[in-house]
Design a protein around this motif. Structure first.
Motif, short mmCIF file in Angstrom:
data_model
loop_
_atom_site.label_atom_id
_atom_site.label_comp_id
_atom_site.label_asym_id
_atom_site.label_seq_id
_atom_site.Cartn_x
_atom_site.Cartn_y
_atom_site.Cartn_z
N ILE A 84 11.95 50.26 12.28
CA ILE A 84 13.04 49.88 13.20
C ILE A 84 14.31 49.49 12.44
N SER A 85 14.18 49.16 11.16
CA SER A 85 15.37 48.86 10.36
C SER A 85 16.23 50.09 10.15
N THR A 86 15.65 51.27 10.34
CA THR A 86 16.40 52.52 10.14
C THR A 86 17.08 53.02 11.41
N LEU A 87 16.87 52.35 12.54
CA LEU A 87 17.47 52.81 13.79
C LEU A 87 18.99 52.71 13.70
N PRO A 88 19.70 53.69 14.24
CA PRO A 88 21.16 53.73 14.08
C PRO A 88 21.86 52.56 14.78
N GLN A 89 22.76 51.93 14.06
CA GLN A 89 23.49 50.77 14.58
C GLN A 89 24.33 51.13 15.80
N LYS A 90 24.82 52.36 15.86
CA LYS A 90 25.65 52.77 16.99
C LYS A 90 24.86 52.80 18.30
N SER A 91 23.55 52.94 18.20
CA SER A 91 22.71 53.07 19.39
C SER A 91 21.92 51.82 19.72
N TYR A 92 21.58 51.01 18.72
CA TYR A 92 20.68 49.88 18.94
C TYR A 92 21.11 48.64 18.15
N ASP A 93 20.86 47.50 18.74
CA ASP A 93 20.86 46.24 18.01
C ASP A 93 19.40 45.90 17.72
N LEU A 138 8.97 32.12 12.69
CA LEU A 138 8.90 30.75 12.17
C LEU A 138 8.85 30.81 10.65
N ILE A 139 9.62 29.96 9.99
CA ILE A 139 9.70 30.04 8.53
C ILE A 139 9.14 28.81 7.83
N ASN A 140 8.62 27.84 8.59
CA ASN A 140 8.08 26.64 7.94
C ASN A 140 6.60 26.44 8.23
N GLN A 141 5.92 27.53 8.66
CA GLN A 141 4.51 27.42 9.00
C GLN A 141 3.66 28.26 8.06
N ALA A 142 2.46 27.77 7.82
CA ALA A 142 1.52 28.47 6.93
C ALA A 142 0.80 29.59 7.69
N ASN A 143 0.06 30.37 6.94
CA ASN A 143 -0.85 31.39 7.51
C ASN A 143 -0.14 32.54 8.21
N LYS A 144 1.11 32.80 7.83
CA LYS A 144 1.83 33.99 8.31
C LYS A 144 1.75 34.13 9.83
N PRO A 145 2.49 33.30 10.56
CA PRO A 145 2.45 33.36 12.02
C PRO A 145 3.04 34.66 12.56
N PRO A 146 2.82 34.96 13.84
CA PRO A 146 3.34 36.20 14.44
C PRO A 146 4.86 36.30 14.31
N ILE A 147 5.34 37.53 14.35
CA ILE A 147 6.77 37.83 14.25
C ILE A 147 7.20 38.63 15.46
N LEU A 148 8.35 38.29 16.01
CA LEU A 148 8.91 39.02 17.15
C LEU A 148 10.04 39.93 16.68
N TYR A 149 9.97 41.20 17.06
CA TYR A 149 11.03 42.15 16.81
C TYR A 149 11.67 42.54 18.14
N ILE A 150 12.98 42.72 18.12
CA ILE A 150 13.74 43.00 19.33
C ILE A 150 14.62 44.22 19.09
N ILE A 151 14.52 45.19 19.98
CA ILE A 151 15.38 46.39 19.94
C ILE A 151 16.12 46.45 21.27
N LYS A 152 17.45 46.43 21.22
CA LYS A 152 18.25 46.48 22.45
C LYS A 152 19.19 47.65 22.38
N GLY A 153 19.10 48.53 23.38
CA GLY A 153 20.00 49.67 23.43
C GLY A 153 21.43 49.23 23.70
N ARG A 154 22.36 49.92 23.09
CA ARG A 154 23.77 49.57 23.27
C ARG A 154 24.40 50.35 24.41
#
Length: 205
Positions: free
Chosen positions: A174-183, A189-205
């Motif tokens: 998703i880092s390769t998605l074109p900036q002109k089309s998507y945000d 969370l950056i202060n928790q142990a055990n690698k907590p879940p991560i949320l990714y967001i893709i919003k069409g422009r």
């Protein structure tokens, strides 16, 4: 009240805004149906909700949770999200309490909100996890079906080696998605142990 240290709940902030106008909503990893119930409760009247899962027990659990709703149309699809989203074609079981398990062929198009909650089905076989390759295929298919202002949310679980590989694959793609089309963004969370879940967001422009 949103729990800000719980990624699965935190994403509701983004869903709620999108659901103010969404007509077609897809849960690509239906699981036990908890996200589907939330979406059903916040969808606009007359909107269409889809739930996809490759495990029959997930479809059964989701059916029980949604049965009886008449304010929206919902379809529960037993199949792999990568195959269904690649084409938009679905052989679905429409369960509304009165026409349960009525089979029909239909098409998913013009998605306004698409969600992925990756990993494994809670309370089930942990070896039946989503996989990096099929997840990326599903995201690609979802992007092709997404409306121009559509939203995709993806929750990954990097706390296991398999989940970490999937997280890396999702982030890289998703880092390769074109900036002109998507945000494209992530929230974690950056202060928790055990690698907590991560949320990714893709919003069409």
């Amino acid at each position: 009240m949103i729990n800000y240290n719980h990624v699965v709940q935190f994403q509701h902030i983004f869903w709620d805004e999108q659901l103010k106008s969404a007509k077609t909503v897809v849960d690509a990893t239906a699981g036990n149906g908890h996200d589907l119930v939330y979406l059903a409760q916040h969808c606009l009247p007359g909107s269409t909700l889809w739930g996809i899962d490759k495990q029959a027990k997930a479809i059964e659990a989701s059916t029980k949770r949604l049965r009886g709703r008449t304010d929206i149309t919902y379809h529960l699809v037993h199949g792999t999200h990568e195959d269904i989203l690649a084409t938009g074609n679905a052989a679905a079981a429409h369960n509304d309490g009165s026409a349960a398990n009525t089979k029909f062929n239909t098409t998913i198009t013009n998605i306004d909100l698409l969600i992925f909650n990756l990993g494994y089905l809670p309370g089930s076989d942990h070896t039946m996890m989503t996989k990096p390759d099929s997840t990326i295929q599903a995201i690609k298919g979802g992007l092709d079906l997404l409306n121009p202002k559509g939203l995709i949310t993806i929750v990954t679980y990097p706390g296991t080696p398999e989940g970490e590989r999937e997280d890396e694959a999702v982030c890289e793609f998703i880092s390769t998605l074109p900036q002109k089309s998507y945000d494209v963004a992530n929230w974690k969370l950056i202060n928790q142990a055990n690698k907590p879940p991560i949320l990714y967001i893709i919003k069409g422009r």
